[in-house]
Design an enzyme around this catalytic site. Structure first.
Site, PDB file in Angstrom:
ATOM      1  N   LYS A 208       0.838  -1.202   0.000  1.00 54.56           N
ATOM      2  CA  LYS A 208       0.000   0.000   0.000  1.00 54.56           C
ATOM      3  C   LYS A 208       0.875   1.255   0.000  1.00 54.56           C
ATOM      4  CE  LYS A 208      -3.407   2.472   2.722  1.00 54.56           C
ATOM      5  NZ  LYS A 208      -4.398   2.470   3.790  1.00 54.56           N
ATOM      6  N   GLU A 214      10.566  -4.486   4.648  1.00 48.76           N
ATOM      7  CA  GLU A 214      10.731  -5.882   4.221  1.00 48.76           C
ATOM      8  C   GLU A 214      10.427  -6.026   2.733  1.00 48.76           C
ATOM      9  OE1 GLU A 214       9.067  -4.821   6.829  1.00 48.76           O
ATOM     10  OE2 GLU A 214       9.239  -6.186   8.548  1.00 48.76           O
ATOM     11  N   GLY A 268      -4.697  -1.816   5.047  1.00 44.34           N
ATOM     12  CA  GLY A 268      -3.901  -2.953   4.573  1.00 44.34           C
ATOM     13  C   GLY A 268      -4.563  -4.289   4.850  1.00 44.34           C
ATOM     14  N   ARG A 269      -5.078  -4.455   6.068  1.00 43.93           N
ATOM     15  CA  ARG A 269      -5.665  -5.751   6.432  1.00 43.93           C
ATOM     16  C   ARG A 269      -7.069  -5.943   5.855  1.00 43.93           C
ATOM     17  NH1 ARG A 269      -4.553  -2.391  10.450  1.00 43.93           N
ATOM     18  NH2 ARG A 269      -6.168  -1.566  11.816  1.00 43.93           N
ATOM     19  N   GLU A 354      -4.625  -6.521  14.885  1.00 47.13           N
ATOM     20  CA  GLU A 354      -4.100  -5.213  14.468  1.00 47.13           C
ATOM     21  C   GLU A 354      -5.224  -4.174  14.518  1.00 47.13           C
ATOM     22  OE1 GLU A 354      -2.374  -4.178  10.397  1.00 47.13           O
ATOM     23  OE2 GLU A 354      -0.522  -4.583  11.476  1.00 47.13           O
ATOM     24  N   HIS A 385      -4.903 -32.908  18.111  1.00 47.31           N
ATOM     25  CA  HIS A 385      -3.788 -33.751  18.575  1.00 47.31           C
ATOM     26  C   HIS A 385      -2.619 -32.907  19.056  1.00 47.31           C
ATOM     27  CE1 HIS A 385      -5.730 -37.448  17.260  1.00 47.31           C
ATOM     28  NE2 HIS A 385      -6.249 -36.667  16.319  1.00 47.31           N
ATOM     29  N   LYS A 513       9.652  -0.841  14.233  1.00 50.11           N
ATOM     30  CA  LYS A 513      10.204  -0.548  12.898  1.00 50.11           C
ATOM     31  C   LYS A 513      11.344   0.452  13.017  1.00 50.11           C
ATOM     32  CE  LYS A 513       5.912  -0.839  10.165  1.00 50.11           C
ATOM     33  NZ  LYS A 513       4.983  -0.103   9.319  1.00 50.11           N
TER      34      LYS A 513
HETATM   35  O1  F6P Z   1       3.320  -2.556   9.700  1.00 50.00           O
HETATM   36  C1  F6P Z   1       1.986  -2.924   9.631  1.00 50.00           C
HETATM   37  C2  F6P Z   1       1.445  -2.726   8.246  1.00 50.00           C
HETATM   38  O2  F6P Z   1       1.313  -1.359   7.993  1.00 50.00           O
HETATM   39  C3  F6P Z   1       0.125  -3.432   8.034  1.00 50.00           C
HETATM   40  O3  F6P Z   1      -0.957  -2.715   8.524  1.00 50.00           O
HETATM   41  C4  F6P Z   1       0.120  -3.611   6.557  1.00 50.00           C
HETATM   42  O4  F6P Z   1      -0.818  -4.574   6.148  1.00 50.00           O
HETATM   43  C5  F6P Z   1       1.551  -4.045   6.329  1.00 50.00           C
HETATM   44  O5  F6P Z   1       2.304  -3.276   7.252  1.00 50.00           O
HETATM   45  C6  F6P Z   1       2.075  -3.865   4.941  1.00 50.00           C
HETATM   46  O6  F6P Z   1       1.983  -2.534   4.518  1.00 50.00           O
HETATM   47  P1  F6P Z   1       2.183  -2.124   3.013  1.00 50.00           P
HETATM   48  O7  F6P Z   1       1.103  -2.743   2.224  1.00 50.00           O
HETATM   49  O8  F6P Z   1       2.103  -0.617   3.007  1.00 50.00           O
HETATM   50  O9  F6P Z   1       3.536  -2.608   2.580  1.00 50.00           O
END
Ligand code: F6P
Length: 547
Positions: A208, A214, A268-269, A354, A385, A513
Site C-alpha cells: 500500500k 521488508e 492494509g488488512r 491489528e 492432537h 520498525k
Molecule cells: O506494519 C503494519 C502494516 O502497515 C500493516 O498494517 C500492513 O498490512 C503491512 O504493514 C504492509 O503494509 P504495506 O502494504 O504498506 O507494505
C-alpha cells in the site's frame, strides 16, 4: 460527540448484574431446559450459517447485548462507515473496503470523487491483465508464457492473497504456480527464487505504502536477481506493482502502466478485495475473483440491513464480547475444519489483533475494559492432537470458532464424514464435558479397583461448559469464502465500536520498525556502538561476533 466510557453505560451495568446471575449456568442444563435452543440461537446470511447456541448465555443475555450495541451506536457507526465518513479518526480517513465489492453502479462519492467508478475502472484493468497472463498472451521478455507468479508483500499485502489462493486452490489455473514472499529473512526469498525461472516469472510488488522495509528489500533483491540474466528493458514484462504510491513505484523503476492503484481508504488488512488481490485473480481468474467480491458484498448487505437480533456479524461480535468481558476469555481459537483454510487463523490474527489490539479509546482515553483477545488456531483435526488438551482441561476458558463446509471439493466421502464428525464431536465435548461421576461409572464398567478409580478420575474429568460457535457453509467457494472473510471483518468492526477504539489504525507497529532501522545500521557499523540496554547491546555484540 465523545462516547461515555463503556463501564458507565446503563446497558453495561445491566449486563454486569446479569453476568452475576449467569455465573453458575451450565450449558447442559440450558440445552435440557429448552429443546428449541439450537433454532433460537442460530442465524443465517450470505450462504453462511452460524450456530451460537453452545455459549453460556440465554435470550435475556442477547437482549441485553443488543441493547449495548444500540447504546454504543453500532448501527450509526456502521452506516457512517458505509457512507464513507472519515471514521479512521487518527489518520483522518474514510474506511471503504465495502466499496471495493459493491456492484457497478452503486452510488458513493468521497470528497466529490465517484468511488464506484474508480473501483470498477481498476477492476477492468485487473481483468484485462489477468486474462492476458492466464491465456498466455502476456509473454516474458524471451517470448515464453508466464508460469510462476511471485507476490512480494507483507501483512495485509500478503496474508489475504496467500490465504485466499490456498483456500481456492481447486479453482486455480493449472499452468500458474503461485509463490508468496513476505519475510525479510532471506530464506523466504531464497526458497522462492530457487523454484522459478526468470524468463517465465512475474513478480507482483504489493505494498500500500511502497515504503515497507521488508517488501522494499525483497523487491530490490528480486529485481537484481532478474537483471542478472535480463536487460533493464525486460523489467516491464516481469514486474508489476500494486500500491497507492505512484511516485515510489516510478522511483523503483516500475512502469506506471504496470501499476494497479488503490486508495488510502483501504486499510492494509482489509485490502484483499482491491488490486492487492491481483495474485488471487491471476490464480483463479477474474470470474471467480468477481464471485469472491460478490460473496463479501452479500455479507455487507446482510450486515447493513438485518436487525441486530438476526445480524450474524453483530451477534458474533456480541457473543465474543460477552465471553471476553464477563467470562474472562483471554483468547479465541479459530479452528477451520477444512485444510484449504489452513492460513485463515493467521489472516484473522492480523485482521482482529491489528484492528482491536488497542488500549485507548478513539478520544485517547484509557479503555476501562479488556479489549481484543489473542487469536490463534490451526486446522482441525490437527489441533485436536496438539493444543486441544489445554482447551478441554486447561485453567483458562478459551472459546473456539469451528468452521466447516458441509460438502467437500474431493470425492473421498469417508474422509469428509470423519472430518465433520470430529468437528461436531469437539463442540459437543466442550459444551458437555464429562463429570466426575460419569468418569467413575466408566471406570467401574472397565472393572478397575476402587482405589485406582479414585486415583484416575480427576485426570479423566472434563469441566465442559466451554463456549464455541460453529460456522457452516455448503461448500468452500469463492462466494462463501468472500462472505466468511467479510463476516469476520464486520465482527471486528462491531467489537471496535463497543470498545470505542479506532479499529483502522496500527500505531503499535511503529516503534519496533524505527528501532530495527537503528540496529540494522549498528549491526553493519564498525566499531561496535553501545547505545542500548545491556541485553540489547549484548545481543548485538553476539551477532557481530558471529559474522
Ligand atoms: O506494519 C503494519 C502494516 O502497515 C500493516 O498494517 C500492513 O498490512 C503491512 O504493514 C504492509 O503494509 P504495506 O502494504 O504498506 O507494505
Amino acid at each position: 460527540m465523545r462516547q461515555p466510557s463503556l463501564t458507565s453505560t446503563a446497558s453495561f451495568h445491566a449486563l454486569e448484574t446479569h453476568a452475576i446471575e449467569a455465573e453458575d449456568w451450565q450449558m447442559r442444563s440450558l440445552f435440557a431446559a429448552d429443546p428449541q435452543r439450537f433454532e433460537r440461537l442460530s442465524c443465517e446470511g450470505a450462504e453462511l450459517f452460524l450456530d451460537y447456541s453452545k455459549n453460556r448465555l440465554d435470550g435475556r443475555t442477547l437482549e441485553l447485548l443488543a441493547a449495548l450495541a444500540r447504546e454504543r451506536g453500532v448501527e450509526q457507526r456502521r452506516d457512517a462507515m458505509f457512507a464513507g465518513e472519515r471514521i479512521n479518526n487518527t489518520e483522518n480517513r474514510a474506511v471503504l473496503h465495502t466499496a471495493l465489492r459493491a456492484p457497478r453502479g452503486a452510488k458513493l462519492s468521497v470528497d466529490g470523487q465517484d468511488v464506484n467508478a474508480d473501483v470498477h475502472a481498476v477492476l477492468g484493468r485487473v481483468k484485462a491483465f489477468t486474462d492476458a497472463v492466464r491465456s498466455g498472451e502476456w509473454l516474458g521478455h524471451t517470448g515464453k508464457p508466464i508460469t510462476d507468479i511471485v507476490n512480494i508483500g507483507i501483512g495485509g499485502s500478503d496474508l489475504g492473497p496467500k490465504m485466499v489462493v490456498l483456500a481456492l486452490r481447486h479453482y486455480a489455473h493449472p499452468r500458474l504456480r503461485m509463490h508468496f514472499v513476505s519475510n525479510v529473512d532471506g530464506h523466504d526469498m531464497d526458497a522462492a527464487l530457487n523454484q522459478v525461472d526468470p524468463e517465465t516469472t512475474l513478480f507482483i510488488v504489493a505494498s500500500k505504502t511502497f515504503t515497507t522495509a521488508e517488501t522494499m528489500m525483497n523487491a530490490q533483491t528480486a529485481r537484481s536477481w532478474f537483471l542478472a540474466n535480463a536487460p533493464e528493458a525486460a523489467l516491464a514484462r516481469h514486474f508489476v506493482a500494486v500500491s497507492t504510491n505512484t511516485e515510489a513505484i516510478k522511483a523503483f523503476g516500475i512502469d506506471p502502466a504496470n501499476m494497479f492503484p488503490f486508495w488510502d481508504w483501504v486499510g492494509g488488512r482489509y485490502s484483499v478485495w482491491s488490486a492487492i488481490g491481483l495474485s488471487v485473480a491471476l490464480a483463479v481468474g477474474f470470474g471467480y475473483f468477481s464471485d469472491f467480491l460478490a460473496g463479501a458484498h452479500a455479507m455487507d448487505e446482510h450486515f447493513r440491513t438485518a436487525p441486530i437480533e438476526e445480524n450474524m456479524p453483530i451477534i458474533l461480535a456480541l457473543v465474543g464480547f460477552w465471553n471476553r468481558q464477563f467470562l474472562g476469555a483471554p483468547s479465541v481459537t479459530i479452528a477451520p475444519y477444512h485444510q484449504d483454510l489452513s492460513r485463515f487463523p493467521a489472516y484473522l490474527q492480523q485482521l482482529d489483533m491489528e484492528s482491536n489490539g488497542k488500549r485507548v479509546t478513539r478520544d485517547g482515553e484509557p479503555v476501562d475494559t479488556p479489549t481484543c483477545p489473542a487469536i490463534w488456531g490451526e486446522p482441525g483435526t490437527n489441533g485436536q492432537h496438539a493444543y486441544f488438551q489445554l482447551l478441554h482441561q486447561g485453567t483458562d476458558l478459551n472459546p473456539i470458532d469451528f468452521i466447516a463446509a458441509l460438502r467437500p471439493a474431493h470425492e473421498m466421502e469417508h474422509h469428509h464424514t470423519a472430518l465433520l464428525a470430529n468437528c461436531f464431536a469437539q463442540s459437543e465435548a466442550f459444551m458437555k464435558g464429562k463429570t466426575l461421576d460419569e468418569v467413575r461409572i466408566d471406570l467401574q464398567q472397565q472393572g478397575l479397583p476402587l482405589a485406582e478409580i479414585e486415583r484416575l478420575a480427576p485426570h479423566k474429568t472434563f469441566p465442559g461448559n466451554r463456549p464455541s460457535n460453529t460456522i457452516l457453509m455448503e461448500r468452500l467457494t469463492p462466494a462463501t469464502l468472500g462472505a466468511l472473510i467479510a463476516l469476520y471483518e464486520h465482527k471486528t468492526f462491531v467489537q471496535g465500536v463497543i470498545w470505542d477504539v479506532n479499529s483502522f489504525d496500527q500505531w503499535g507497529v511503529e516503534l519496533g520498525k524505527v528501532l530495527a532501522k537503528k540496529i540494522e545500521a549498528e549491526l553493519a557499523a564498525d566499531p561496535q556502538p553501545e547505545l542500548h540496554d545491556s541485553s540489547t547491546n549484548g545481543l548485538i555484540a553476539r551477532a557481530k561476533a558471529a559474522v
